[in-house]
Design a protein around this motif. Structure first.
Motif, mmCIF file in Angstrom:
data_model
loop_
_atom_site.group_PDB
_atom_site.id
_atom_site.type_symbol
_atom_site.label_atom_id
_atom_site.label_comp_id
_atom_site.label_asym_id
_atom_site.label_seq_id
_atom_site.Cartn_x
_atom_site.Cartn_y
_atom_site.Cartn_z
ATOM 1 N N PHE A 8 -0.434 -1.449 -8.975
ATOM 2 C CA PHE A 8 -1.103 -0.536 -8.035
ATOM 3 C C PHE A 8 -0.672 0.909 -8.270
ATOM 4 C CE2 PHE A 8 -1.225 -4.430 -5.055
ATOM 5 C CZ PHE A 8 -2.395 -4.858 -5.636
ATOM 6 N N ASN A 16 -2.383 2.127 -11.482
ATOM 7 C CA ASN A 16 -3.816 2.280 -11.262
ATOM 8 C C ASN A 16 -4.130 3.442 -10.330
ATOM 9 O OD1 ASN A 16 -6.390 1.512 -9.527
ATOM 10 N ND2 ASN A 16 -6.619 0.569 -11.548
ATOM 11 N N SER A 17 -3.427 3.514 -9.199
ATOM 12 C CA SER A 17 -3.744 4.612 -8.274
ATOM 13 C C SER A 17 -3.310 5.945 -8.881
ATOM 14 C CB SER A 17 -3.092 4.391 -6.906
ATOM 15 O OG SER A 17 -1.703 4.494 -7.001
ATOM 16 N N LYS A 67 -7.313 -1.764 0.684
ATOM 17 C CA LYS A 67 -8.239 -2.892 0.504
ATOM 18 C C LYS A 67 -7.975 -3.616 -0.816
ATOM 19 C CE LYS A 67 -11.747 -0.196 1.383
ATOM 20 N NZ LYS A 67 -13.151 0.250 1.459
ATOM 21 N N GLU A 68 -7.719 -2.827 -1.850
ATOM 22 C CA GLU A 68 -7.488 -3.437 -3.161
ATOM 23 C C GLU A 68 -6.195 -4.235 -3.211
ATOM 24 O OE1 GLU A 68 -7.699 0.060 -5.513
ATOM 25 O OE2 GLU A 68 -9.855 -0.098 -5.852
ATOM 26 N N SER A 69 -5.264 -3.901 -2.319
ATOM 27 C CA SER A 69 -3.985 -4.614 -2.340
ATOM 28 C C SER A 69 -4.183 -6.101 -2.061
ATOM 29 C CB SER A 69 -3.018 -4.009 -1.325
ATOM 30 O OG SER A 69 -3.408 -4.368 -0.010
ATOM 31 N N LEU A 80 -5.801 -8.024 -3.674
ATOM 32 C CA LEU A 80 -5.785 -8.742 -4.946
ATOM 33 C C LEU A 80 -4.442 -9.414 -5.196
ATOM 34 C CD1 LEU A 80 -7.653 -6.230 -7.280
ATOM 35 C CD2 LEU A 80 -8.469 -8.450 -6.473
ATOM 36 N N THR A 133 0.825 -1.208 0.000
ATOM 37 C CA THR A 133 0.000 0.000 0.000
ATOM 38 C C THR A 133 0.860 1.259 0.000
ATOM 39 O OG1 THR A 133 -1.642 -1.205 1.278
ATOM 40 C CG2 THR A 133 -1.886 1.182 1.192
ATOM 41 N N ASP A 188 -8.717 2.933 -0.130
ATOM 42 C CA ASP A 188 -9.087 2.078 -1.269
ATOM 43 C C ASP A 188 -7.939 1.157 -1.647
ATOM 44 O OD1 ASP A 188 -11.551 3.176 -1.392
ATOM 45 O OD2 ASP A 188 -11.147 4.516 -3.079
ATOM 46 N N LEU A 219 -9.183 -3.791 -11.920
ATOM 47 C CA LEU A 219 -7.826 -3.799 -11.388
ATOM 48 C C LEU A 219 -7.242 -5.207 -11.423
ATOM 49 C CD1 LEU A 219 -5.451 -2.478 -9.930
ATOM 50 C CD2 LEU A 219 -6.736 -2.632 -7.800
#
Ligand SMILES: Nc1ncnc2c1ncn2[C@@H]1O[C@H](COP(=O)(O)OP(=O)(O)O)[C@@H](O)[C@H]1O
Ligand SMILES: [Mg+2]
Lengths: 240, 219
Positions: free
Chosen positions: B97, B100-101, B160-162, B164, B27, B157, B68
């Motif tokens: 990441f 995307n971020s 949480k998405e990490s 994946l 993250t 966000d 993602l």
């Protein structure tokens, strides 16, 4: 030092300035007056190219500044500007506001800039506010700091766009007094204002603008005693 | 009757807890790089160069318009195929990441720049500042200050998405919880532990965001 040669400016189909020509000499105090919406701000902002004229030329010290080859950033260091809304940098202290451009743009040493900046702030009556952030200053104090910021670049001219219009009445005077003290000290001042008594007292000359046209260009005594055009006469009758 | 058996999960707790570090590493590194990348993209969006504006707009649209998870799998499996470079799980995760971020952060930055009062730009220009100097010292500091709360939301966000990353084998909180689950044929308990860990991390960030917002309002 400033010469405007047939300046016109349109926003879309709306022509805001119509072939305005005129000269402003070194050290002169010029008041630009006229009804709201007549193009005063647009004209003023054309002098440092915050607005790019649609046609016509602006000369500063004989150099045509709306030529692509001209280093406009360098020209802007010679012509300061004071705004109605002050536009101080809120994330810097009052002193940092004043010394930032001398240090970063003119590259003068920091200690020298600090001496200059403190001197200027003292001159405009803000000797005790060096480390105050702009949100904690009153309107009058903000505008005086903004004048000090413009002066710190040691410009040849300063453009004032209604510098007291956003102020509470009791603060107008302190700003006008700072401007009075500055007048006729060698610096050229171009002042868009609705303060007629101030213009009468301080300005050497008056430009009267109406619907984008420079209707009258007279010495201020002449203008206020006996305006040469009907439109100026009508305007003065309304505002005086 | 359903019997919850947390006793059998306790010995594995340190193992799952180690995933916190991994999750936080993904993250924070992605957020930092994504912030730099997003700032550059944001500057492209508000700048004068048409081709860069176009690039940044298309880029953002693509990264926001596709899952993602697809981006992650694509980068992890297609990079070796296309370049011959054997990308590690860590590299693929950080790259995905970040890219995307960066797309999301560029939108936040763009809005932040546009929300700075127009008079600031005029004052800066009238003092003879160049465009880059003005952006760096006058506009961006004010923009970023205003968008700090949005950036914290983006970090939530991302946190949480990490999760994946566990799909391609990164040993984060979720992955470790599923390993424990498969090991002990016990699903509910380890996954609840994982969920609690994510929740605590998100709450810490949320409280930090509220604190920050209050602090910005008073100063
Ligand atoms: N950026 C702009 N876009 C479109 N119209 C503008 C813009 N700036 C000024 N105008 C218009 O030009 C006219 C003159 O404006 P301005 O120079 O601000 O007048 P004044 O300062 O004399 O009140 C107004 O009608 C105003 O609405
Ligand atoms: Mg105006």
């Amino acid at each position: 030092m400033i010469r405007l040669d047939n300046i016109s400016k349109s926003f879309g189909h709306h022509q805001v300035l119509k072939e305005v020509s005129g000269r402003i000499s070194q050290g002169e105090v010029l008041a630009i007056i006229g009804p709201s919406g007549s193009g005063k701000s647009t004209l003023l902002r054309s002098i440092n190219l915050l607005e790019i004229p649609t046609s016509g030329r602006v000369y500063i010290d004989g150099i045509c500044i709306n030529d692509k080859k001209v280093d406009i950033e360098k020209i802007r260091t010679k012509v300061g500007m004071v705004f109605q809304q002050f536009n101080l940098f809120p994330h810097m202290t009052t002193l940092e506001n004043v010394i930032y451009a001398p240090i970063k743009v003119k590259k003068i040493p920091r200690n020298e800039a600090q001496k200059l900046g403190k001197g200027l702030l003292e001159k405009v009556g803000l000797g005790g506010k060096f480390n105050t952030y702009p949100p904690h200053l009153s309107g009058g104090q903000k505008q005086r700091a903004a004048i000090a910021r413009a002066l710190a670049m040691e410009p040849e001219a300063i453009l004032f766009d209604e510098p007291t219009s956003a102020l509470d009445p009791e603060m107008v005077k302190e700003v006008l007094n700072v401007m009075k003290a500055l007048a006729h000290t060698g610096i050229t001042m171009v002042i868009v204002t609705h303060e007629m008594s101030f213009a009468r007292e301080v300005a050497d000359r008056v430009w009267f603008l109406d619907e984008g046209q420079l209707v009258e260009d007279s010495p201020s005594q002449v203008f206020f005693a006996a305006p040469q055009t009907n439109r100026a006469r009508e305007f003065l009758e309304k505002v005086l | 009757m359903i019997i919850l058996d947390f006793e059998r999960v306790w010995p594995s707790l340190p193992y799952i807890l180690e995933g916190v570090q991994v999750t936080l590493a993904y993250t924070s590194v992605s957020l930092l790089l994504g912030f730099v990348w997003g700032t550059l993209l944001g500057l492209c969006k508000v700048g004068h160069i048409a081709s860069l504006r176009w690039f940044a707009a298309v880029y953002t649209s693509l990264f926001r318009g596709t899952p993602l998870l697809l981006q992650l799998i694509l980068i992890y499996f297609a990079t070796p195929q296309l370049t011959g470079y054997n990308i590690s799980i860590w590299q693929a995760g950080i790259l995905t990441f970040t890219l995307n971020s960066g797309a999301y952060i560029s939108e936040i930055i763009r809005a932040g720049i546009n929300a700075v009062d127009k008079g600031q730009k005029e004052a800066a220009l009238s003092l003879g500042m160049s465009y880059p100097l003005m952006m760096k010292d006058i506009i961006l500091p004010q923009a970023i200050r205003n968008i700090l709360p949005s950036l914290v939301n983006e970090s939530i966000d991302l946190l949480k998405e990490s999760a994946l990353i566990s799909v391609i084998g990164g040993s984060d909180i979720l992955r470790r919880a599923t390993i424990v689950a498969n090991d002990k044929y016990l699903y509910f308990e380890p996954l609840i532990v994982a969920g609690a860990l994510y929740y605590v991390l998100v709450m810490i960030l949320t409280i930090a965001a509220q604190f920050l917002e209050k602090k910005l309002k008073t100063s």
